[in-house]
Design an enzyme around this catalytic site. Structure first.
Site, short mmCIF file in Angstrom:
data_model
loop_
_atom_site.label_atom_id
_atom_site.label_comp_id
_atom_site.label_asym_id
_atom_site.label_seq_id
_atom_site.Cartn_x
_atom_site.Cartn_y
_atom_site.Cartn_z
N ASN A 290 37.25 30.09 36.79
CA ASN A 290 37.55 28.69 36.50
C ASN A 290 38.92 28.62 35.84
O ASN A 290 39.10 29.10 34.73
CB ASN A 290 36.46 28.15 35.56
CG ASN A 290 36.65 26.69 35.20
OD1 ASN A 290 37.71 26.12 35.41
ND2 ASN A 290 35.62 26.08 34.63
N HIS B 81 36.78 21.23 42.13
CA HIS B 81 37.08 22.07 40.96
C HIS B 81 36.20 23.32 41.03
O HIS B 81 35.01 23.23 41.31
CB HIS B 81 36.78 21.27 39.69
CG HIS B 81 36.82 22.09 38.44
ND1 HIS B 81 37.82 23.00 38.21
CD2 HIS B 81 35.98 22.16 37.38
CE1 HIS B 81 37.59 23.58 37.04
NE2 HIS B 81 36.48 23.09 36.52
N CYS C 225 39.37 19.96 32.79
CA CYS C 225 39.30 20.47 34.18
C CYS C 225 39.52 19.37 35.22
O CYS C 225 39.80 19.68 36.39
CB CYS C 225 37.97 21.15 34.42
SG CYS C 225 37.65 22.52 33.30
O1 UT7 Z 1 35.01 23.34 34.10
C1 UT7 Z 1 33.91 23.04 33.31
C2 UT7 Z 1 33.57 24.25 32.51
N1 UT7 Z 1 32.23 24.65 32.38
C3 UT7 Z 1 31.33 24.88 33.36
O2 UT7 Z 1 31.48 24.58 34.49
C4 UT7 Z 1 30.09 25.58 32.95
C5 UT7 Z 1 28.86 25.03 33.57
N2 UT7 Z 1 27.75 25.90 33.27
C6 UT7 Z 1 27.52 27.04 33.98
O3 UT7 Z 1 28.23 27.35 34.93
C7 UT7 Z 1 26.30 27.86 33.63
O4 UT7 Z 1 25.53 27.15 32.68
C8 UT7 Z 1 26.67 29.26 33.05
C9 UT7 Z 1 27.25 30.12 34.16
C10 UT7 Z 1 27.66 29.15 31.91
C11 UT7 Z 1 25.40 29.93 32.55
O5 UT7 Z 1 24.46 30.05 33.60
P1 UT7 Z 1 22.95 29.57 33.38
O6 UT7 Z 1 22.23 29.91 34.61
O7 UT7 Z 1 22.98 28.13 32.94
O8 UT7 Z 1 22.47 30.51 32.22
P2 UT7 Z 1 21.88 30.09 30.80
O9 UT7 Z 1 22.97 29.60 29.89
O10 UT7 Z 1 20.69 29.23 31.01
O11 UT7 Z 1 21.41 31.51 30.29
C12 UT7 Z 1 20.38 32.26 30.94
C13 UT7 Z 1 20.29 33.63 30.29
C14 UT7 Z 1 20.25 33.54 28.75
O12 UT7 Z 1 19.39 34.56 28.31
P3 UT7 Z 1 17.87 34.23 27.89
O13 UT7 Z 1 17.97 33.21 26.79
O14 UT7 Z 1 17.21 33.69 29.13
O15 UT7 Z 1 17.37 35.56 27.45
C15 UT7 Z 1 21.66 33.85 28.34
O16 UT7 Z 1 21.73 34.44 27.06
O17 UT7 Z 1 21.47 34.38 30.61
C16 UT7 Z 1 22.07 34.87 29.40
N3 UT7 Z 1 23.50 34.96 29.60
C17 UT7 Z 1 24.10 36.05 30.13
N4 UT7 Z 1 23.60 37.20 30.58
C18 UT7 Z 1 24.46 38.11 31.07
C19 UT7 Z 1 24.47 34.04 29.33
N5 UT7 Z 1 25.68 34.50 29.67
C20 UT7 Z 1 25.48 35.75 30.17
C21 UT7 Z 1 26.33 36.73 30.69
N6 UT7 Z 1 25.79 37.89 31.14
N7 UT7 Z 1 27.67 36.56 30.79
#
Ligand code: UT7
Length: 319
Positions: free
Chosen positions: A283, A253, A112
């Site tokens: 993204n 980005h 990225c």
């Molecule tokens: O260009 C570089 C590429 N990557 C990035 O920039 C990614 C950087 N990371 C992020 O943007 C965030 O970490 C995400 C958007 C990917 C995830 O958000 P988060 O607030 O960090 O969520 P999390 O991974 O801590 O998950 C929280 C909850 C989990 O459930 P439990 O364990 O609390 O029950 C996940 O299973 O949200 C759940 N979850 C979802 N729920 C609904 C994860 N993905 C989803 C989804 N829809 N798509």
């Protein structure tokens, strides 16, 4: 030599994939995606499109703005993590598609951060006198490398391309004023594609295990981005001899709206200094800064002489 941005352009495929469409594919909701990422929809390439065809449209648009003929370009650099092939380079295919017969063409792999790394490379070619005009394209067709059973990744990414032409300038003082580039291999396996390379060549087994899809430790990546981005931008700003307040616009980005908000907070700046279009495209990895720059110019948010900061992070970790 002094350097100027003489052309800019972008292209996104026509087909829109909304959060509501994703609700029908994986266990997610429009509300979750909007509040956690800021994304409302993203674009998906048509079957006949490839990374090189997306890149070529953006490139032709940038050449038209620059008022240059294809053979005026001395070097073509494409940043992508989704090349048409491991070889030849996507840049070689773009060279043919834009009708250039003279340029050296090569790809840059910095995920990225690719557009920013390519931009810095292009500026150096022009500044040193090695080239007069360099075409930089960030292009991705990420939706073909997403596991649509993995809600942690498939909601984030989209397809598109952004391009600029950097040219030797007769005016003093143009071009990159300060640069901070870093690679932190501690993050090497935080965002990756497990198979397809020499360590794990593609086979029916790797394909069955879905190892050609993007895998990501979302939380760790998020932590890295929020820890690193403001500091990285500040280091470049200080090298330029500027202060954050005098920057006209940041083109970050577009990975997550909350990450962009963290950059603004880290630099104690209001959000109107940050260009944001993640709601429309998600993204687009190496394409995102190029697409954002083109839109910022076309929306009148950028004018000649402005002080801009491009800031990105990605797999590697690069920043
Ligand atoms: O260009 C570089 C590429 N990557 C990035 O920039 C990614 C950087 N990371 C992020 O943007 C965030 O970490 C995400 C958007 C990917 C995830 O958000 P988060 O607030 O960090 O969520 P999390 O991974 O801590 O998950 C929280 C909850 C989990 O459930 P439990 O364990 O609390 O029950 C996940 O299973 O949200 C759940 N979850 C979802 N729920 C609904 C994860 N993905 C989803 C989804 N829809 N798509």
């Amino acid at each position: 030599r002094s350097v100027r941005v003489s052309g800019w352009g972008s292209y996104v495929p026509e087909r829109v994939l909304s959060n509501a469409d994703l609700e029908r594919l994986v266990d997610t909701s429009d509300e979750w995606i909007r509040t956690r990422t800021g994304i409302r929809e993203r674009r998906v390439a048509a079957p006949h499109e490839t990374t090189a065809t997306l890149a070529a449209i953006a490139a032709k648009r940038a050449l038209a703005v620059a008022g240059l003929a294809p053979d005026d370009i001395d070097v073509i650099i494409v940043a992508t993590l989704t090349p048409d092939y491991p070889m030849p380079s996507t840049a070689a295919l773009v060279k043919e598609a834009v009708g250039n017969t003279t340029a050296a063409a090569f790809d840059i792999a910095a995920a990225c951060s690719g557009f920013v790394f390519a931009y810095a490379t292009a500026d150096s070619y022009v500044r040193s006198g090695l080239a007069r005009n360099v075409l930089v394209v960030g292009a991705e067709l990420l939706t073909r490398f997403l596991d649509f059973d993995d809600r942690g990744t498939c909601i984030l990414f989209g397809d598109g391309a952004g391009a600029v032409v950097l040219s030797a300038s007769p005016e003093e003082g143009g071009g990159m004023a300060g640069l901070e580039m870093a690679t932190d291999p501690d993050g090497a396996y935080m965002i990756w594609m497990p198979s397809g390379g020499s360590k794990s060549p593609p086979s029916s087994e790797t394909s069955k295990r879905g190892e050609h899809f993007i895998r990501m430790e979302g939380r760790e990546t998020y932590r890295y981005a929020t820890r690193t981005l403001a500091a990285s931008a500040l280091a470049a700003i200080e090298r330029a001899g500027w202060t954050p307040e005098e920057v006209d616009l940041f083109i970050p980005h577009q990975a997550n709206a909350r990450i962009i908000e963290a950059v603004a907070k880290g630099l104690k700046l209001p959000m109107d200094k940050m260009f944001v279009n993640i709601h429309k495209y998600g993204n687009t990895s190496a394409a995102s800064v190029g697409i954002a720059l083109d839109e910022a110019v076309r929306e009148g948010r950028v004018k000649a002489g402005d002080k801009l900061v491009f800031v990105a992070f990605g797999a590697g970790f690069t920043s």
